[in-house]
Design an enzyme around this catalytic site. Structure first.
Site, PDB file in Angstrom:
ATOM      1  N   GLU A 190       0.863  -1.186   0.000  1.00  0.00           N
ATOM      2  CA  GLU A 190       0.000   0.000   0.000  1.00  0.00           C
ATOM      3  C   GLU A 190       0.893   1.228   0.000  1.00  0.00           C
ATOM      4  OE1 GLU A 190      -3.258   2.306   2.758  1.00  0.00           O
ATOM      5  OE2 GLU A 190      -3.073   0.142   2.975  1.00  0.00           O
ATOM      6  N   CYS A 224      -2.897   8.844   3.058  1.00  0.00           N
ATOM      7  CA  CYS A 224      -2.623   8.406   1.681  1.00  0.00           C
ATOM      8  C   CYS A 224      -3.700   8.838   0.689  1.00  0.00           C
ATOM      9  CB  CYS A 224      -2.431   6.893   1.628  1.00  0.00           C
ATOM     10  SG  CYS A 224      -3.830   5.937   2.231  1.00  0.00           S
TER      11      CYS A 224
END
Length: 377
Positions: A190, A224
Site C-alpha cells: 500500500e 494516503c
C-alpha cells in the site's frame, strides 16, 4: 478457529473498553488530533469484527468440472489454508488501525506474524500485541521487531522463511523491499497516491468547499488519500476559492489534544522543512500563493493553498504528505482529465458535479482505481 474467534472477541471488547486511553496513546506518539484518533480506535475495533465475520463466512470455491472431455467425471474445489509466516511493515499515520489491518488477519487465520511498526510510532503496536497476549494469543505467534538499520530490515524481508509481506509506506521503499523477497513469497503493498478531485461549473460550490476543507487538511494532510490536487473549471474558480478560503481560515491548527484541532504536528521536523521547500519551489516557478505557505513552528505547517503550479513542480508530481492543496484551473473536462492523469499514482479520484454525463466521462477516463461522486477522496 473457534478458539481464535473467542480470542478476537475478547480483544475487540478490550479495545472498546479502552478507547480513550488508546486514542491518547496514538495521539501522543503520532500527533493525529485526538478527535480523529478516537475515530481510528473505533475503526480498529470494527476491523477486528470484520476478521471474525470473514472467518465465519469465507470458504473455498467449487470449480466447474464436467464441461469438456478432460474434466469428465471429476470434481474440484479449493479450500483456504494459513499462508504461513507474515511480515508486516507499517506506517506512522494511523499507528493503531494500520497495525490492526496487518496483524489481526494473520492472527485470525492462524499465521505467525512479525510486525515492524514505523520507528516514529511503535507504542500503539506494542500495546496491541500486549492486549493480544492478554486475550490468549501465544507469544510465539506475534513478534515485535525494530531493526536498527535498513540493512537489517532488508535481511528480514529477504529471509526465505517469510511467506507473505504486508507493507504500508512509500512506493520507493515498498518496491525496493519487494525486489528483495525470496522466490514465491507473496506480498501486498500500500503506497498512497496523488488523488485528484474535480470541480465543474455544474457542482454545488458550497458542498465542494466544505468537503475539500476537510479532505485536504485532515491529520495535516498525512493521509494516503488526502486531497492534494484539486482541478477546478476556470469559470467558477474565483467563486470557489473565495468559499474555500473562508472555510480554511476556520480550520484549527495546533495542539493535537485540543478537540477542535484538525491540523496537528507533522511527524518529523525534517518533513516540515521538505514541505516548505516544495511550496517555495512552486512559488518560484510561477504559481500563486492563495493561503498559508509558511512554517508556524518546527513541527507545524500552515494550511496552504497554491494556485496553478507547474506540472513539473514537486507539489504536482509527488505526494506531499502535508497540509497543502494545489488548485489547478481547466477550461474543459477533457483538458483537466489529461492534466490529472499526468502522474504515476492516483488510486482514488473524485468529482463534484450534478450532471450524469460528466460523472460517467470522468469515471471512464480518469486513471484511478476508485472514483467518488460529490465527496472528497
Amino acid at each position: 478457529i473457534p478458539k481464535r474467534i473467542e480470542i478476537l472477541k475478547k480483544f475487540k471488547k478490550k479495545i472498546e473498553e479502552n478507547i480513550d486511553d488508546l486514542a491518547k496513546l496514538a495521539t501522543s506518539e503520532g500527533g493525529k488530533p485526538i478527535t480523529d484518533s478516537i475515530i481510528e480506535i473505533k475503526r480498529g475495533a470494527e476491523g477486528v469484527e470484520s476478521c471474525i465475520e470473514v472467518l465465519k463466512s469465507e470458504s473455498g470455491n467449487v470449480i466447474p468440472m464436467n464441461i469438456n472431455e478432460a474434466s469428465k467425471n471429476r470434481i474440484a474445489f479449493t479450500q483456504l489454508e494459513p499462508i504461513g509466516v507474515v511480515l508486516a511493515i507499517s506506517a506512522f499515520n494511523h499507528p493503531f488501525n494500520l497495525i490492526i489491518h496487518q496483524v489481526i488477519p494473520a492472527v485470525a487465520t492462524g499465521c505467525p506474524v512479525i510486525v515492524k511498526p514505523a520507528e516514529d510510532t511503535p507504542l500503539s503496536c506494542i500495546k496491541i500485541l500486549d492486549m493480544l497476549y492478554e486475550c490468549g494469543v501465544p507469544k510465539n505467534m506475534c513478534y515485535f521487531v525494530m531493526p536498527d538499520s535498513l540493512e537489517l530490515a532488508t535481511k528480514l524481508v529477504s529471509d526465505s522463511r517469510i511467506d507473505f509481506l504486508s507493507f504500508i509506506g512509500s512506493s520507493k521503499v515498498g518496491w525496493f523491499l519487494r525486489s528483495k523477497l525470496s522466490p514465491g513469497v507473496r506480498c501486498s503493498l500500500e503506497h498512497g497516491g496523488m488523488a485528484p478531485t474535480f470541480i465543474t461549473k455544474n457542482s454545488d460550490l458550497d458542498l465542494c468547499a466544505s468537503s475539500i476543507a476537510r479532505g485536504g487538511f485532515y491529520h495535516a494532510g498525512q493521509v494516503c488519500v488526502s486531497v492534494q490536487r484539486v482541478f477546478v473549471e476556470k469559470s467558477v474558480s474565483e467563486e470557489y476559492l473565495e468559499k474555500l478560503i473562508n472555510l480554511v481560515k476556520k480550520v484549527e491548527v495546533g495542539d493535537p489534544f485540543n478537540a477542535k484541532t484538525v491540523v496537528g504536528p507533522i511527524i518529523r521536523k525534517k518533513e516540515v522543512e521538505r514541505i516548505d521547500n516544495w511550496v517555495n519551489e512552486s512559488l518560484k516557478n510561477g504559481s500563486s500563493l492563495i493561503h498559508g505557505g509558511k512554517k508556524i513552528s518546527d513541527v507545524l505547517y500552515d494550511k496552504t493553498i497554491i494556485l496553478n503550479p507547474n506540472v513539473d513542480d514537486k507539489v504536482s508530481k509527488l505526494e506531499i504528505f502535508g497540509p497543502v492543496i494545489t488548485v489547478n484551473e481547466f477550461q474543459n473536462l477533457d483538458e483537466g482529465i489529461e492534466k490529472a492523469n499526468n502522474v504515476d499514482v492516483s488510486f482514488q479520484a473524485s468529482i463534484f458535479t450534478n450532471r450524469i454525463d460528466e460523472i460517467l466521462k470522468f469515471y471512464q477516463e480518469i486513471n484511478a482505481s476508485s472514483v467518488f461522486h460529490n465527496d472528497h477522496t
